[in-house]
Structure formats: C-alpha cells, structure tokens
Design a protein around this motif. Structure first.
Motif, PDB file in Angstrom:
ATOM      1  N   PRO A  79       1.117  17.599 -42.875  1.00  0.00           N
ATOM      2  CA  PRO A  79       2.380  17.974 -42.245  1.00  0.00           C
ATOM      3  C   PRO A  79       3.205  16.748 -41.851  1.00  0.00           C
ATOM      4  O   PRO A  79       2.700  15.629 -41.852  1.00  0.00           O
ATOM      5  N   ASN A  80       4.456  16.960 -41.507  1.00  0.00           N
ATOM      6  CA  ASN A  80       5.318  15.862 -41.043  1.00  0.00           C
ATOM      7  C   ASN A  80       4.662  15.149 -39.873  1.00  0.00           C
ATOM      8  O   ASN A  80       4.106  15.785 -38.976  1.00  0.00           O
ATOM      9  N   GLY A  81       4.724  13.830 -39.903  1.00  0.00           N
ATOM     10  CA  GLY A  81       4.173  13.045 -38.803  1.00  0.00           C
ATOM     11  C   GLY A  81       2.671  12.876 -38.862  1.00  0.00           C
ATOM     12  O   GLY A  81       2.054  12.376 -37.924  1.00  0.00           O
ATOM     13  N   ALA A  82       2.059  13.280 -39.988  1.00  0.00           N
ATOM     14  CA  ALA A  82       0.596  13.194 -40.097  1.00  0.00           C
ATOM     15  C   ALA A  82       0.111  11.757 -40.194  1.00  0.00           C
ATOM     16  O   ALA A  82      -1.062  11.469 -39.949  1.00  0.00           O
ATOM     17  N   GLY A  83       1.007  10.849 -40.590  1.00  0.00           N
ATOM     18  CA  GLY A  83       0.604   9.444 -40.708  1.00  0.00           C
ATOM     19  C   GLY A  83       0.518   8.953 -42.146  1.00  0.00           C
ATOM     20  O   GLY A  83       0.009   7.853 -42.405  1.00  0.00           O
ATOM     21  N   LYS A  84       1.030   9.743 -43.083  1.00  0.00           N
ATOM     22  CA  LYS A  84       0.924   9.383 -44.501  1.00  0.00           C
ATOM     23  C   LYS A  84       1.681   8.086 -44.813  1.00  0.00           C
ATOM     24  O   LYS A  84       1.137   7.172 -45.432  1.00  0.00           O
ATOM     25  N   SER A  85       2.943   8.043 -44.378  1.00  0.00           N
ATOM     26  CA  SER A  85       3.742   6.838 -44.666  1.00  0.00           C
ATOM     27  C   SER A  85       3.169   5.617 -43.948  1.00  0.00           C
ATOM     28  O   SER A  85       3.180   4.505 -44.475  1.00  0.00           O
ATOM     29  N   THR A  86       2.677   5.839 -42.730  1.00  0.00           N
ATOM     30  CA  THR A  86       2.084   4.728 -41.987  1.00  0.00           C
ATOM     31  C   THR A  86       0.871   4.187 -42.738  1.00  0.00           C
ATOM     32  O   THR A  86       0.694   2.965 -42.844  1.00  0.00           O
ATOM     33  N   LEU A  87       0.068   5.073 -43.300  1.00  0.00           N
ATOM     34  CA  LEU A  87      -1.105   4.643 -44.066  1.00  0.00           C
ATOM     35  C   LEU A  87      -0.668   3.791 -45.267  1.00  0.00           C
ATOM     36  O   LEU A  87      -1.250   2.734 -45.549  1.00  0.00           O
TER      37      LEU A  87
HETATM   38  N1  LIG Z   1       7.510   2.153 -36.418  1.00  0.00           N
HETATM   39  C1  LIG Z   1       7.102   3.177 -35.685  1.00  0.00           C
HETATM   40  N2  LIG Z   1       7.220   3.150 -34.339  1.00  0.00           N
HETATM   41  C2  LIG Z   1       6.797   4.182 -33.582  1.00  0.00           C
HETATM   42  N3  LIG Z   1       6.234   5.285 -34.069  1.00  0.00           N
HETATM   43  C3  LIG Z   1       6.087   5.383 -35.395  1.00  0.00           C
HETATM   44  C4  LIG Z   1       6.512   4.343 -36.280  1.00  0.00           C
HETATM   45  N4  LIG Z   1       6.236   4.713 -37.551  1.00  0.00           N
HETATM   46  C5  LIG Z   1       5.681   5.924 -37.467  1.00  0.00           C
HETATM   47  N5  LIG Z   1       5.579   6.344 -36.187  1.00  0.00           N
HETATM   48  C6  LIG Z   1       4.988   7.603 -35.725  1.00  0.00           C
HETATM   49  O1  LIG Z   1       3.746   7.734 -36.343  1.00  0.00           O
HETATM   50  C7  LIG Z   1       3.535   9.086 -36.727  1.00  0.00           C
HETATM   51  C8  LIG Z   1       3.256   9.156 -38.210  1.00  0.00           C
HETATM   52  O2  LIG Z   1       4.455   8.833 -38.921  1.00  0.00           O
HETATM   53  P1  LIG Z   1       4.518   8.780 -40.498  1.00  0.00           P
HETATM   54  O3  LIG Z   1       5.876   8.364 -40.867  1.00  0.00           O
HETATM   55  O4  LIG Z   1       3.390   7.984 -41.006  1.00  0.00           O
HETATM   56  O5  LIG Z   1       4.320  10.308 -40.883  1.00  0.00           O
HETATM   57  P2  LIG Z   1       4.380  10.996 -42.295  1.00  0.00           P
HETATM   58  O6  LIG Z   1       3.085  11.674 -42.481  1.00  0.00           O
HETATM   59  O7  LIG Z   1       4.811  10.056 -43.332  1.00  0.00           O
HETATM   60  O8  LIG Z   1       5.506  12.100 -42.053  1.00  0.00           O
HETATM   61  P3  LIG Z   1       6.646  12.658 -43.033  1.00  0.00           P
HETATM   62  O9  LIG Z   1       5.993  13.708 -43.871  1.00  0.00           O
HETATM   63  O10 LIG Z   1       7.650  13.256 -42.112  1.00  0.00           O
HETATM   64  O11 LIG Z   1       7.182  11.517 -43.815  1.00  0.00           O
HETATM   65  C9  LIG Z   1       4.770   9.864 -36.324  1.00  0.00           C
HETATM   66  O12 LIG Z   1       4.504  10.490 -35.085  1.00  0.00           O
HETATM   67  C10 LIG Z   1       5.812   8.796 -36.161  1.00  0.00           C
HETATM   68  O13 LIG Z   1       6.747   9.156 -35.191  1.00  0.00           O
END
Ligand SMILES: Nc1ncnc2c1ncn2[C@@H]1O[C@H](COP(=O)(O)OP(=O)(O)OP(=O)(O)O)[C@@H](O)[C@H]1O
Ligand SMILES: [Mg+2]
Lengths: 344, 243
Positions: B38-46
């Motif tokens: 789901p959105n915000g799961a942390g995929k992009s962060t990974l």
């Molecule tokens: N630079 C940052 N500073 C603070 N919080 C962050 C930062 N980058 C990501 N987050 C938080 O980390 C969590 C994971 O974000 P991420 O972008 O990895 O999600 P995602 O799985 O890629 O979501 P989406 O499907 O919406 O792209 C979210 O709660 C986001 O708000």
C-alpha cells in the motif's frame, strides 16, 4: 577539432558565426595600427577583466554555482604576482614565472576552498555566503597591512595605499626581454584571451560539459547516471576561480599597482553584474557583454563616477526584469533565429 | 546461485517512523522481482537505500558479492545498477536527445554514440521529440525517457519505481514486454508497482511490503491468492491495486 568547438552548450555554432568571429579578431589585431596608444592601453585593460567573467560564466551559467569569490581569487592572483615578481625579479622569464605561480596560488586556494564547500555539501545560497565572506575577509586582511612589518621577502603589502614596485611582464625572446607594455601587452592579452575562449568552448561542448550542465539541471540524476558530481563541481570551481586569479595577476602586471579595493564589496559585485547582464548561459554572450559594459562604464565614468555606478545598478535590475537570461543571450538567440529563417 | 542483491536487517527511520524496518531480501540474477504494498509501505525508501541516495539507519546491503552499504550512489551505479525513480527526474531544460546522450556517453565510445543514441530514441518512440526540451514531454513520455536513460547504462540490476504511472494500457503492456525481454537477455529487474495486471504480466517473484516490513513473499499466484495480502490493501483506501 572544429566540430568540437560547437555544440548544444554554446550559441553561435555555424560557419557564419565563426567567420564573424574571425573578422572581429582581425579587426582587434589591426586596432593598434590605427588607434592611439592610450586607447590601446585602455582596450588591454578591458580584456584583462574578461578572463574572470568567463570563469564566472563557466561556474554559474554552466555549473550552477554562483560564486561571489571571483575577486578573492583576483586578489590572490594580483597580490601573488606582485609579491613573487618583486622577490624574484622580472628578467630571464622571472615575471612570467611570477604570473604562472600567482595563478597557481589562486588555483590551489580554489581547490582547498572548493573542496571544503563542495565535499562539505555547502550548496545553494550558502555557497554564495561562504565565497562572499572569504572575499571580504581577504579584503579586510589586506586592508590592515599598512605597517612596515607586513612584508613578504622584499615586497611590502602597504595596506589600503596599495602595493607597488612590481614590474610589468617581460617576455623572454631569443636572449633578450620584450617589455609587455602598450601594444605588446595588448597582443599578449588578445592571444591569451582568444586561447582561453577557444579552450572553454571545447570544454563546455565536450563530454565534461554535457555532465556539467546535467549537474546544473539535476545533480541527483547526474549522480544516478554514474557521474562523480562533486569532482566535476570541484574541477569547474578551480578552473573558474583560476581565471579570476589570471585576471588579477594580469591587472597588477598591467598597472604595476593593486589595492584591497579590487577585492572588496563593490568590486566583488562587478563580475556578477557583467555576467548576469550579458547572459550567464553562454560564453560568447558573456565575452561580448562584459566588453560592452566595461567600455560603457568607463565612458560614463569620465563624466561622473556616481552616475556610472547607478547606471550599472539600473542595468542589473532591468536585465533581471526584462531579460532574465541576459541581454546578449537574447540578442544571440534572435540572431540565430534570423539566420535560421534566412538559411531555411 | 548466489543472490545478486542481498539485503540484511535493513532499517531506515524518519524521526520516529520506521519507513523500512528490519528487511531481509535476496534478489537472484535474471529474475523480475516485483515489490508491492500500500501507499507509504516503504517501497520507494527501500529503492533509495539500495541506490544509496538514502543511508540506512541499520543493516547492510551487498551487491554482486560486494558490501555497498556505505558506498556513494555513483559508485553503485558504476558497479552495475541503475534506477528510474517514482517522480520523473529527467534534465528538463535539456533536449531529449541530450538526455539520452548524457546517459550513454560513459559507456559508449564516441564514434558509436550517434548510432546508439538514434537506436535508443527509436526504442523509446521519442525520435520525433528529440529536439524538444525533456520538460515539455508528457508525463508518460518522461517516464519512458527516464527508463531509457536507466537502460542506457546496461545495468546488471535495474530498479523501476512505478514505471507504468501515467501510461496508457497499451503502453503499459509494451513496457511489460520490454522488461521481459531485458530479463531474458540476462538483466535482473526490480519493479515497484501498484498495477496488479502489470505485475501478473512480468513478475517471477513478488514481495509484499507493509509498514516497512516484509509481509509476504512468493509467486504471483500465491500472493494474489493470499487473503491477508488482500486485507492490507483493503485497509488502505488510496491503494489502486487491481480489484
Ligand atoms: N525523506 C523523507 N522524510 C520523511 N519521511 C519520509 C521520507 N521519505 C519517505 N518518508 C516516509 O516513509 C514512509 C514510506 O515512504 P515511501 O515513499 O517509501 O512509500 P512507498 O511505499 O513508496 O509509497 P507510494 O506507493 O505512495 O509511493 C512514508 O510514511 C513516508 O511519508
Ligand atoms: Mg513510492
């Protein structure tokens, strides 16, 4: 070789442009034959500043690094030339060695300052603040060196009254020295400046130049394509600052005099005015625009120095408001469109 | 066979929030590994931790047998990985051809550059747009351009963060076929996607991320059939997973 002078990073890539450029160069070569020596000396003086303008254009327009430190390096080059020349003498290539060493000092300082800023990730507005503070610190330091204790070897810094006693450039020529003054100096500067311009055009249209503009647009994307962004920035900062050092050393050699006011605040703002007015995104625009401004500034200064400064300020404001990419770039682009219409 | 990418106990916090939390993940050579959640799961962060644009709070990453946990992004790229990020990041002011050129010039010798550039523009369907500033392209075209630039590096590991956002169904399908061709040619691909049809089309393995943690891992069929996975998606109204 000719092809590599041209590319997406410069305006004026066609045959028409280069024919025009050669014509201008030819006129510049013929100029001392028809002009009086005072004007030749004056034009030599204009040419001196263009090195530092081109350096700023490279850093700011191509690399996205706005440095307020051009007069810091100008000062290092200028005082460096004086101190070294006075100590080693002008004969047997001594003054040329002083020129090279002074520019090397500026380059080394740029490498050190640049390293701490760029690898310390000082970016954006802080880059400007650090370079400006460094410049003001140098101006303040040199300003308080009036006392006789402030000497380097036999060279006296002499505070606000300025340093003097260095000699002009002497070019060793088959066992004798040619004194580079008046038209000899003019020709020396003309050739050096033409070489610098050509060298910078090769640089910005090379692979290095491609990466440099990519970094200006989006440093993270550039890094994610495998480029060592900070190394590129450091190299660019050193080249741009070194050219300011060259301006400084040439200035001292030209006038045999330098004061801390060449470093301090009003002076530090000038390269930025020139380059912003001319158009930082293009080397040719910066070259032409800086020359035009210096010429206009001096012409007006003869009548009133105050009004010249005010006019500079107004010009900068007008440029920012009406031609944010720079007046000369605007002119260059119109010319390019015009010739494209006629050609096609 | 040894994994190409080995992620161990990887965590990244933002303030008190665990964006990525104690993740262990292996990506094997030649697989198309989809990362969903789901959105915000942390995929992009990974992905950013893998590329090095974020540094981990804890844990380690090995790539191709080398520990890259502390390595700068450009060194990782030079070891053989590249990324298309979620938000389009092309050189907007530069013409399309120059974007491609900059991506190619590290690898391709000068005399072959023009030909390679033409070939890549052709593959991207951007030949007619070559002279336009990249920022003027449509969102979908910018995505393609960025994928093309990532491909230009011929990486061992290609990371694609939501490659089909903004693409038409037909373009999405074509993207899927391209990814499959790349994998057949030996490239390893990791894809973050919300579009489950697309995931079905390409994935050889799927990892589900939820609240920064690995929630499930397996074949597409097993993941799609897993009621617990459906539940975390239903629990987040913004997720646009296939219904
Ligand atoms: N630079 C940052 N500073 C603070 N919080 C962050 C930062 N980058 C990501 N987050 C938080 O980390 C969590 C994971 O974000 P991420 O972008 O990895 O999600 P995602 O799985 O890629 O979501 P989406 O499907 O919406 O792209 C979210 O709660 C986001 O708000
Ligand atoms: Mg994301």
């Amino acid at each position: 070789m000719f092809q590599r002078l041209n590319g997406p990073q410069t305006l004026g890539n066609g045959r028409g442009f280069w024919i025009g450029a050669l014509a201008v160069f030819a006129v510049a070569v013929a100029f001392p034959a028809v002009a009086d020596p005072y004007d030749v000396g004056n034009f030599a003086y204009f040419l001196i500043w263009i090195f530092m303008a081109l350096g700023l254009c490279l850093m700011w327009g191509y690399g996205g690094m706005l440095s307020f430190g051009q007069t810091f390096f100008f000062g290092l080059g200028g005082y460096g030339y004086g101190v070294i020349e006075i100590n080693i003498g002008a004969a047997h290539g001594g003054s040329l060695a002083a020129l090279v060493l002074a520019v090397s000092v500026a380059a080394l300082a740029a490498a050190i300052l640049g390293y701490f800023m760029i690898y310390g990730r000082i970016g954006g507005v802080f880059f400007g603040i650090v370079t400006l503070s460094t410049t003001l610190a140098l101006a303040a330091f040199v300003g308080q060196t009036a006392g006789p204790e402030w000497t380097v070897g036999t060279a006296r810094l002499n505070g606000f009254n300025g340093m003097q006693g260095m000699s002009s450039l002497q070019l060793p020529w088959f066992g004798r020295d040619i004194d580079l003054e008046e038209s000899a100096l003019y020709y020396f500067l003309l050739v050096l400046l033409a070489a610098t311009y050509v060298g910078l055009r090769l640089l910005v249209n090379s692979r290095f130049g491609n990466v440099l503009v990519a970094i200006r647009e989006d440093p993270q994307r550039a890094e994610l394509l495998g480029y060592d962004v900070r190394r590129y920035q450091l190299v660019t900062f050193v080249i741009g600052s070194l050219l300011a050092g060259l301006s400084g050393a040439l200035y001292t050699a030209w006038g045999q005099f330098i004061t801390p006011s060449s470093i301090g605040l009003p002076a530090a703002a000038m390269p930025i005015v020139w380059v912003a007015f001319a158009g930082r995104s293009d080397l040719t625009a910066t070259f032409v625009g800086t020359f035009v401004l210096l010429f206009a500034f001096q012409t007006i200064t003869i009548y009133s120095e105050q009004s010249a400064l005010v006019l500079m300020g107004l010009l900068l404001v007008a440029t920012v408001l009406f031609a944010p990419r720079g007046l000369m770039v605007g002119v260059g682009q119109s010319l390019a469109r015009y010739s494209a219409r006629r050609g096609g | 066979m040894a994994a190409l990418l080995e992620i161990r106990a990887l965590s990244r916090t933002f303030g008190g929030l665990f964006a990525v939390s104690d993740v262990d993940l292996d990506v094997n050579p030649g697989e198309i590994h989809c990362l969903i959640g789901p959105n915000g799961a942390g995929k992009s962060t990974l992905f950013k931790l893998v590329m090095g644009t974020y540094t981990p709070t804890h844990g380690s990453i090995r790539f191709d047998g080398e520990d890259i946990t502390q390595m700068t992004p450009f060194r990782r790229v030079n070891l053989g990985m590249s990324i298309k990020m979620q938000a389009p990041s092309v050189f907007r002011a530069l013409p399309v051809w120059q974007n491609v050129h900059i991506a190619l010039q590290r690898r391709v010798p000068r005399r072959l550059l023009a030909a390679e550039e033409g070939r890549l523009l052709d593959l991207l369907g951007l030949t007619a747009e070559a002279a336009r500033p990249a920022g003027e392209l449509s969102h979908g075209q910018q995505q393609w351009l960025e994928i093309g630039m990532a491909l230009a590096l011929q990486p061992k590991l290609l990371l694609l963060d939501e490659p089909t956002a903004g693409l038409s169904p037909e373009e999405t399908f074509r993207t899927g076929e391209l990814v499959k061709r790349l994998a057949q040619a030996g490239m390893t691909v990791m894809v973050v996607e919300h579009d489950m049809d697309f995931v079905r089309q390409i994935a050889t393995r799927v990892t589900v991320l939820h609240l920064g943690k690995i929630f499930a891992e397996g074949s597409v069929e097993a993941i799609v059939a897993d009621p617990a996975v459906a539940e975390i998606y239903l629990g987040t109204p913004h997720a646009n997973a296939d219904s």
